[in-house]
Write a protein that holds these residues in place. Structure first.
Motif, PDB file in Angstrom:
ATOM      1  N   LEU A 191      13.333  25.144  14.251  1.00  0.00           N
ATOM      2  CA  LEU A 191      13.804  25.380  15.620  1.00  0.00           C
ATOM      3  C   LEU A 191      14.781  26.551  15.629  1.00  0.00           C
ATOM      4  N   GLU A 192      14.665  27.382  16.662  1.00  0.00           N
ATOM      5  CA  GLU A 192      15.614  28.501  16.815  1.00  0.00           C
ATOM      6  C   GLU A 192      16.261  28.386  18.184  1.00  0.00           C
ATOM      7  N   PHE A 193      17.590  28.465  18.218  1.00  0.00           N
ATOM      8  CA  PHE A 193      18.295  28.380  19.505  1.00  0.00           C
ATOM      9  C   PHE A 193      19.667  29.012  19.364  1.00  0.00           C
ATOM     10  N   LEU A 194      20.363  29.113  20.504  1.00  0.00           N
ATOM     11  CA  LEU A 194      21.673  29.768  20.512  1.00  0.00           C
ATOM     12  C   LEU A 194      22.704  28.931  19.776  1.00  0.00           C
ATOM     13  N   MET A 195      23.314  29.542  18.752  1.00  0.00           N
ATOM     14  CA  MET A 195      24.401  28.880  18.029  1.00  0.00           C
ATOM     15  C   MET A 195      25.615  29.799  18.041  1.00  0.00           C
ATOM     16  N   PHE A 196      26.775  29.186  17.988  1.00  0.00           N
ATOM     17  CA  PHE A 196      28.023  29.949  18.105  1.00  0.00           C
ATOM     18  C   PHE A 196      28.966  29.511  16.977  1.00  0.00           C
ATOM     19  N   PRO A 197      28.679  29.997  15.743  1.00  0.00           N
ATOM     20  CA  PRO A 197      29.487  29.554  14.606  1.00  0.00           C
ATOM     21  C   PRO A 197      30.950  30.008  14.717  1.00  0.00           C
ATOM     22  N   ARG A 198      31.783  29.321  13.965  1.00  0.00           N
ATOM     23  CA  ARG A 198      33.229  29.562  13.979  1.00  0.00           C
ATOM     24  C   ARG A 198      33.574  31.039  13.771  1.00  0.00           C
ATOM     25  N   GLN A 199      32.951  31.652  12.741  1.00  0.00           N
ATOM     26  CA  GLN A 199      33.339  33.043  12.421  1.00  0.00           C
ATOM     27  C   GLN A 199      32.996  34.018  13.557  1.00  0.00           C
ATOM     28  N   ASP A 200      31.927  33.730  14.314  1.00  0.00           N
ATOM     29  CA  ASP A 200      31.552  34.599  15.442  1.00  0.00           C
ATOM     30  C   ASP A 200      32.576  34.491  16.569  1.00  0.00           C
TER      31      ASP A 200
ATOM     32  N   ARG B   4      28.171  25.153  19.880  1.00  0.00           N
ATOM     33  CA  ARG B   4      29.401  25.843  19.467  1.00  0.00           C
ATOM     34  C   ARG B   4      30.116  25.014  18.408  1.00  0.00           C
ATOM     35  N   GLN B   5      30.416  25.691  17.289  1.00  0.00           N
ATOM     36  CA  GLN B   5      31.133  25.005  16.209  1.00  0.00           C
ATOM     37  C   GLN B   5      32.624  24.946  16.535  1.00  0.00           C
ATOM     38  N   HIS B   6      33.250  23.799  16.261  1.00  0.00           N
ATOM     39  CA  HIS B   6      34.696  23.690  16.486  1.00  0.00           C
ATOM     40  C   HIS B   6      35.432  24.641  15.558  1.00  0.00           C
TER      41      HIS B   6
ATOM     42  N   TRP C  47      30.164  20.168  16.015  1.00  0.00           N
ATOM     43  CA  TRP C  47      29.481  21.100  16.914  1.00  0.00           C
ATOM     44  C   TRP C  47      29.389  20.454  18.294  1.00  0.00           C
ATOM     45  N   ASP C  48      29.549  21.265  19.329  1.00  0.00           N
ATOM     46  CA  ASP C  48      29.371  20.782  20.703  1.00  0.00           C
ATOM     47  C   ASP C  48      28.139  21.437  21.301  1.00  0.00           C
TER      48      ASP C  48
END
Length: 626
Positions: free
Chosen positions: A265-274, A324-326, A339-340
């Motif tokens: 699966l590919e989707f929008l992720m927002f890791p901490r470092q970003d 989004r990662q905390h 992650w939220d």
């Protein structure tokens, strides 16, 4: 488009959605005839049906798919349980008061509103000031009471309604307090989450599951939070439905056998470092996020993937959904990763599902407070020889030296980790005494050689006993439903082009009513046909609405489009009927005997509308639309 215009458009769109929802009684303010209570809402008939469909799909997608153990625990919770979980001491928000009227506000909300207002509506704002306000918004959750108070003073923020000065921020516990029984001696709270009911039942659930890990328990129920100043409609309320999963797993093995099913699966992720480096969310393959260590482990990754599928099947727009990662400062000290699932709506990005690896914190906390070991065991095929640390305090010598504090010193010695204990052993052997910190006494004490024996012994072990880790996906059902309303809403011009008609494009899965039945004109024969179709729909378990008012067919279509009904059956003969699809407004002609099964196939997701159009002759409506 400039930010002020964008904000105005969002506000207008939101108003159109809310007006439609309230007019069609999807939800209404509770106790409306008594002017309502902030943060409390009633779901009307279509809202109840949407909620019931979302929860039925949640059970199918999670509880059935993963063979979860579902429980149902009371809302009233004794104080000791929430003391152990940390809620009594720490479940707080910072509050400020209008110094003249006593009205309360959430301190961080006032600061957030001030910064957003300046960024969106102040044309004279300098780049430097804009950067400062953006920085404040980024670190808002991190500010202490003192820092928050200092910012409110620095920006001259006053009470929104009266412009009176505000008090310094102070913590306010968000739980509703009550007492259990008439004596008032047994304090309790309305639960702020459903999770604690699962944790305290771990021992029985583990036994029910054949003493095997991993397993998951699930619960759907009401939770209560006494919000300081609720706003944002259904998004911030004082009583709400949570659906929570606690997946118990061996902390040494967090792999998941079904992870390959979601790995691509590919989707929008927002890791901490970003987030920290000011970048935006980006599309990432889930398997890559786990293998590179962005997501802590496979089980956490598996649930992130399943949550993505759940939300998109419901009708959430995948381009307005991100995980989004905390940030490190947002996470509890014990959490391994969080992650939220955030959904974008007219209020901005809203956290709707939290997926957290909470380690073994909760079970340990309840073990310590209750004295009941909430543990699991792994049996070895062959006994293993292990070296065990043995700490034997001499209670007699410690009693003589420390009198009434003997118990605390004994407990502190027994709680030592291996490294500290072996260092103490070496020091006692060389120097005969050692300084030792006893946290419960808040001071150092001198331990002599005759007060404790420390050794390592070889033992045969047949099993390994450990406290399981827990991975917790927690769903705010009301928030998901509100975002679904916004993502499903659109308007289209009427046939004459003189007005805009509202439509909810709910997938059949969540639509409150699956189809409507209209006799084209008021006529005894057509009404009989409509009633017989209604009977066959009931037998097939399909929710429907029958409308025999004399209103024009176009008006009746428009009324049901506004409720998000996917299909409309129009009775215009005694042998066949037309079936109209909501979004394309296209129609096919179907025999009366077949119509219930056609509707069932489409609403159950067995056939698409395209399949139906291919199978049945199309029908062009002469002036049927409004």
């Amino acid at each position: 488009m400039d930010p002020a215009q964008e904000a105005q458009n969002r506000e207008a769109f939101r108003q159109a959605v809310i007006n439609t929802l309230e007019r069609r009684v999807f939800y209404i303010p509770s106790f409306k005839i008594y002017r309502g209570v902030a943060g409390l809402y009633d779901y009307g008939p279509p809202g109840c049906a949407v909620k019931s469909n979302v929860l039925a799909f949640w059970r199918q997608h999670f509880v059935l798919e993963e063979n979860m153990l579902e429980v149902d625990c009371p809302c009233v919770t004794p104080e000791i349980v929430l003391k152990a979980s940390g809620h009594v001491d720490k479940f707080t928000d910072l509050m400020v008061k209008d110094e003249k009227t006593g009205t309360c506000y959430r301190a961080d909300h006032l600061l957030k509103d001030f910064c957003k207002e300046k960024l969106e509506k102040d044309p004279k704002i300098t780049e430097e000031k804009a950067a400062e306000y953006k920085h404040v918004l980024a670190i808002l959750d991190d500010l202490s009471a003192e820092e928050l108070g200092a910012k409110i003073k620095e920006y001259g923020i006053t009470a929104p309604d009266t412009k009176n000065p505000l008090s310094d921020p102070y913590p306010f516990n968000l739980m509703f307090q009550t007492s259990i029984g008439p004596s008032g001696l047994s304090p309790g709270y309305m639960r702020p989450e459903t999770a604690q009911g699962i944790f305290v039942n771990f021992k029985d659930l583990y036994y029910y599951n054949g003493n095997k890990l991993p397993f998951a328990a699930a619960q759907i129920g009401q939770a209560f939070r006494n919000e300081i100043s609720p706003r944002q409609g259904l998004l911030r309320v004082r009583e709400f439905t949570l659906a929570e999963i606690e997946h118990f797993v061996d902390p040494e093995d967090k792999s998941h056998p079904k992870f390959p099913e979601v790995a691509n699966l590919e989707f929008l992720m927002f890791p901490r470092q970003d987030q920290v480096s000011g970048r935006s969310a980006r599309t990432i393959r889930l398997g890559t996020a786990v293998s590179e260590g962005t997501v802590n482990n496979e089980t956490l990754g598996y649930f992130i993937g399943r949550v993505y599928l759940f939300l998109t099947y419901l009708g959430i727009d995948k381009d307005r959904l991100r995980f989004r990662q905390h940030l490190a400062n947002e996470m509890a000290h014990y959490a391994a990763d969080c992650w939220d699932a955030e959904i974008e709506c007219s209020y901005g990005w809203i956290e709707c599902v939290g997926i957290a690896d909470r380690s073994a914190y909760d079970l340990r906390a309840h073990t310590d407070k209750s004295g009941v070991p909430l543990v699991a065991a792994e049996r070895f095929a062959e006994p293993r020889e292990v070296e065990k640390l043995v700490i034997t305090p001499s209670k007699k010598e410690l009693g003589l030296a420390f009198k009434g504090n003997q118990k605390m010193v004994v407990e502190a010695l027994e709680a030592m980790e291996e490294k500290e204990a072996m260092e103490m052993k070496t020091t006692l052997e060389t120097k005969g005494e050692v300084e030792f910190r006893v946290c419960t006494l808040g001071k150092d004490v001198t331990i002599k050689k005759n007060m404790v024996t420390i050794s390592k012994e070889k033992k045969k072990e047949h099993q390994r006993v450990f406290t399981p880790s827990v991975i917790e996906p927690s769903f705010g059902i009301g928030r998901i439903i509100y975002c679904l309303y916004e993502h499903s809403f659109y308007t289209r011009p009427s046939k004459g082009g003189d007005e805009q008609l509202n439509v909810f494009r709910f997938p059949p899965l969540v639509a409150p009513i699956k189809c409507t039945v209209f006799p084209l004109v008021q006529n005894q024969q057509y009404e009989e046909v409509a009633k017989s179709i209604a009977k066959s729909l009931t037998a097939a378990g399909i929710s429907y609405k029958i409308d025999i008012t004399g209103t024009s067919i176009g008006k009746r279509y428009a009324r049901t489009d506004e409720l998000g009904v996917p299909l409309a059956i129009t009775v215009d003969s005694t042998s066949s009927v037309t079936v109209r699809e909501r979004d394309s407004k296209q129609q096919v002609r179907v025999n009366i005997e077949e119509v219930a099964s056609v509707v069932k196939e489409v609403t159950d997701g067995v056939s698409t509308w395209g399949d139906v159009q291919w199978k049945y002759p199309s029908h062009s409506s002469a002036g049927g639309e409004e």
